[in-house]
Design a protein around this motif. Sequence first.
Motif, mmCIF file in Angstrom:
data_model
loop_
_atom_site.group_PDB
_atom_site.id
_atom_site.type_symbol
_atom_site.label_atom_id
_atom_site.label_comp_id
_atom_site.label_asym_id
_atom_site.label_seq_id
_atom_site.Cartn_x
_atom_site.Cartn_y
_atom_site.Cartn_z
ATOM 1 N N GLU A 34 0.860 -1.186 0.000
ATOM 2 C CA GLU A 34 0.000 0.000 0.000
ATOM 3 C C GLU A 34 0.898 1.239 0.000
ATOM 4 O OE1 GLU A 34 -1.996 3.066 0.047
ATOM 5 O OE2 GLU A 34 -3.277 1.288 -0.076
ATOM 6 N N PRO A 35 1.003 1.931 -1.149
ATOM 7 C CA PRO A 35 1.921 3.077 -1.247
ATOM 8 C C PRO A 35 1.729 4.148 -0.174
ATOM 9 C CG PRO A 35 1.175 2.423 -3.420
ATOM 10 C CD PRO A 35 0.369 1.620 -2.444
ATOM 11 N N MET A 36 0.480 4.414 0.204
ATOM 12 C CA MET A 36 0.239 5.481 1.180
ATOM 13 C C MET A 36 0.682 5.091 2.594
ATOM 14 S SD MET A 36 -0.850 8.099 -0.382
ATOM 15 C CE MET A 36 -1.621 8.561 -1.931
ATOM 16 N N ALA A 37 0.893 3.812 2.843
ATOM 17 C CA ALA A 37 1.426 3.378 4.129
ATOM 18 C C ALA A 37 2.939 3.559 4.176
ATOM 19 C CB ALA A 37 1.060 1.918 4.391
ATOM 20 N N ASN A 38 3.518 3.947 3.058
ATOM 21 C CA ASN A 38 4.960 4.186 2.936
ATOM 22 C C ASN A 38 5.167 5.498 2.196
ATOM 23 O OD1 ASN A 38 7.743 3.758 2.982
ATOM 24 N ND2 ASN A 38 7.731 2.443 1.162
ATOM 25 N N ILE A 39 4.372 6.497 2.552
ATOM 26 C CA ILE A 39 4.238 7.690 1.710
ATOM 27 C C ILE A 39 5.537 8.478 1.565
ATOM 28 C CG2 ILE A 39 3.368 9.124 3.622
ATOM 29 C CD1 ILE A 39 1.530 10.470 1.481
ATOM 30 N N ASP A 40 6.347 8.582 2.610
ATOM 31 C CA ASP A 40 7.567 9.387 2.511
ATOM 32 C C ASP A 40 8.534 8.805 1.485
ATOM 33 O OD1 ASP A 40 6.617 11.162 4.402
ATOM 34 O OD2 ASP A 40 7.636 10.182 6.082
ATOM 35 N N HIS A 41 8.753 7.496 1.536
ATOM 36 C CA HIS A 41 9.670 6.868 0.575
ATOM 37 C C HIS A 41 9.061 6.834 -0.821
ATOM 38 C CE1 HIS A 41 12.877 5.716 3.302
ATOM 39 N NE2 HIS A 41 11.984 5.250 4.155
ATOM 40 N N VAL A 42 7.747 6.693 -0.914
ATOM 41 C CA VAL A 42 7.086 6.703 -2.222
ATOM 42 C C VAL A 42 7.221 8.074 -2.875
ATOM 43 C CG1 VAL A 42 4.818 6.662 -3.348
ATOM 44 C CG2 VAL A 42 5.495 4.798 -1.832
ATOM 45 N N ILE A 43 6.992 9.139 -2.126
ATOM 46 C CA ILE A 43 7.134 10.482 -2.682
ATOM 47 C C ILE A 43 8.573 10.739 -3.100
ATOM 48 C CG2 ILE A 43 7.082 12.941 -2.096
ATOM 49 C CD1 ILE A 43 4.544 12.384 -0.488
ATOM 50 N N ALA A 44 9.534 10.311 -2.293
ATOM 51 C CA ALA A 44 10.947 10.471 -2.656
ATOM 52 C C ALA A 44 11.262 9.716 -3.939
ATOM 53 C CB ALA A 44 11.837 9.981 -1.521
ATOM 54 N N ALA A 45 10.720 8.511 -4.078
ATOM 55 C CA ALA A 45 10.950 7.721 -5.293
ATOM 56 C C ALA A 45 10.300 8.387 -6.503
ATOM 57 C CB ALA A 45 10.414 6.305 -5.101
ATOM 58 N N VAL A 46 9.071 8.888 -6.330
ATOM 59 C CA VAL A 46 8.372 9.568 -7.418
ATOM 60 C C VAL A 46 9.187 10.754 -7.919
ATOM 61 C CG1 VAL A 46 6.402 11.080 -7.899
ATOM 62 C CG2 VAL A 46 6.021 8.846 -6.861
ATOM 63 N N LYS A 47 9.691 11.559 -6.994
ATOM 64 C CA LYS A 47 10.471 12.740 -7.386
ATOM 65 C C LYS A 47 11.747 12.344 -8.103
ATOM 66 C CE LYS A 47 8.665 15.875 -3.831
ATOM 67 N NZ LYS A 47 8.986 16.693 -2.628
ATOM 68 N N SER A 48 12.405 11.284 -7.646
ATOM 69 C CA SER A 48 13.640 10.839 -8.290
ATOM 70 C C SER A 48 13.370 10.238 -9.669
ATOM 71 C CB SER A 48 14.364 9.817 -7.415
ATOM 72 O OG SER A 48 15.580 9.408 -8.015
ATOM 73 N N LEU A 49 12.305 9.442 -9.784
ATOM 74 C CA LEU A 49 11.953 8.871 -11.086
ATOM 75 C C LEU A 49 11.660 9.971 -12.099
ATOM 76 C CD1 LEU A 49 9.691 5.901 -9.933
ATOM 77 C CD2 LEU A 49 11.931 5.720 -11.031
ATOM 78 N N ASN A 50 11.069 11.046 -11.631
ATOM 79 C CA ASN A 50 10.754 12.185 -12.495
ATOM 80 C C ASN A 50 12.005 12.995 -12.819
ATOM 81 O OD1 ASN A 50 9.294 15.397 -12.005
ATOM 82 N ND2 ASN A 50 9.217 14.227 -13.895
ATOM 83 N N GLN A 51 12.726 13.418 -11.790
ATOM 84 C CA GLN A 51 13.828 14.359 -11.976
ATOM 85 C C GLN A 51 15.130 13.691 -12.398
ATOM 86 O OE1 GLN A 51 13.946 16.344 -8.162
ATOM 87 N NE2 GLN A 51 11.808 17.010 -8.299
ATOM 88 N N ASP A 52 15.388 12.497 -11.907
ATOM 89 C CA ASP A 52 16.674 11.844 -12.163
ATOM 90 C C ASP A 52 16.605 10.820 -13.292
ATOM 91 O OD1 ASP A 52 17.666 13.283 -9.925
ATOM 92 O OD2 ASP A 52 16.929 11.721 -8.577
ATOM 93 N N VAL A 53 15.584 9.952 -13.243
ATOM 94 C CA VAL A 53 15.436 8.946 -14.303
ATOM 95 C C VAL A 53 14.820 9.558 -15.548
ATOM 96 C CG1 VAL A 53 14.465 6.672 -14.863
ATOM 97 C CG2 VAL A 53 15.255 7.137 -12.551
ATOM 98 N N GLY A 54 14.040 10.620 -15.372
ATOM 99 C CA GLY A 54 13.509 11.355 -16.517
ATOM 100 C C GLY A 54 12.161 10.885 -17.012
#
Length: 348
Positions: free
Chosen positions: A169-189
């Motif tokens: 459940e992504p929202m039960a791990n929201i801090d790491h999920v948001i960090a991953a989302v930002k990295s996938l967007n900004q770093d992985v492109g």
Amino acid sequence: MTPQIVKQSIKNSEVLLGKSLAELTAWVQEQDQPAYRGKQLYQWLYQKGVRSLSDISVFPKKWRHEMAGYPLGRSTIHYRSVAPDATRKYLLRLADGLIIEAVGIPTAKRLTVCVSSQVGCPMDCDFCATGKGGFTRNLKAHEIIDQVLTVQEDFEQRVSNVVFMGMGEPMANIDHVIAAVKSLNQDVGIGARSLTVSTVGIPGKIHQLAQHKLQIVLAVSLHASNQALREQLIPSAKKYPLNNLLDECRDYVEVTGRRVTFEYVLLSRVNDLPENARELSQCLKGFQTHVNLIPYNPISEVDYQRPQKNRIREFTNILEAANITVSVRYSRGLEADAACGQLRASKV
């Protein structure tokens, strides 16, 4: 860096994957390397998908040898299967030996990765294989990003879309999920609007996500048209009434300007009746939304059945008559147990 320091870094689980360009630049300078090596490391980490610092050929040979054991945060493929439709399911072994699943879903124009956000899942939805195995722990941001890079490497094709619809459940791990989302967007492109975060609903978490004003897709797993039926299918719904969940979704639309997608798994003679469709249309009346109907994908633990096509068509027609945008999503990877609701951390 001495071997002792490298070993200590491994012990402390300090990894490089998930760090930004600025953070990687600061890190290389801490190792007495020039700042420009930060950009080199960034490119090799996110664009080339390197698995060891010793493989970065632009680094000095002596430093590569010294840093060979420093953890980047990559997993290893424990098991891989391919379905007739070319969907690939991966069991990935993490640094602590635990196993998670990721799925690569290719089409003619894009490659989608379905990533896990937890080892197991605490929500225990009655029709889902993942919850039957229990919950172990949250994944860290780098363990989520790694899934995308692993699939990208195996397909030898750039990933275009990521959906957080795997184990957990992504929202039960929201801090790491948001960090991953930002990295996938900004770093992985990967474009923000090509990233989908799914949730069954945890009080306050959708509101928390909204504050980041990300341009991602929010997918809410509804699966029922009323509270009693939702509690039957989703035990956690007892603590989160349907009306409260929908109110939080409306607030999300207002804060972000982004519509909400509702996922609805169709279970024959359980939640696929015409009265369920009419109830659902009333719940979503006046809502900026899209409904994904997902015909049930079977698992061995329960005897739910997939509805007949005429029942699916009738359900769809009722929603469309109520001016609700709706689509039917037949999950890929069914034969490899890689479809929606079938993921589990084992080969069987």
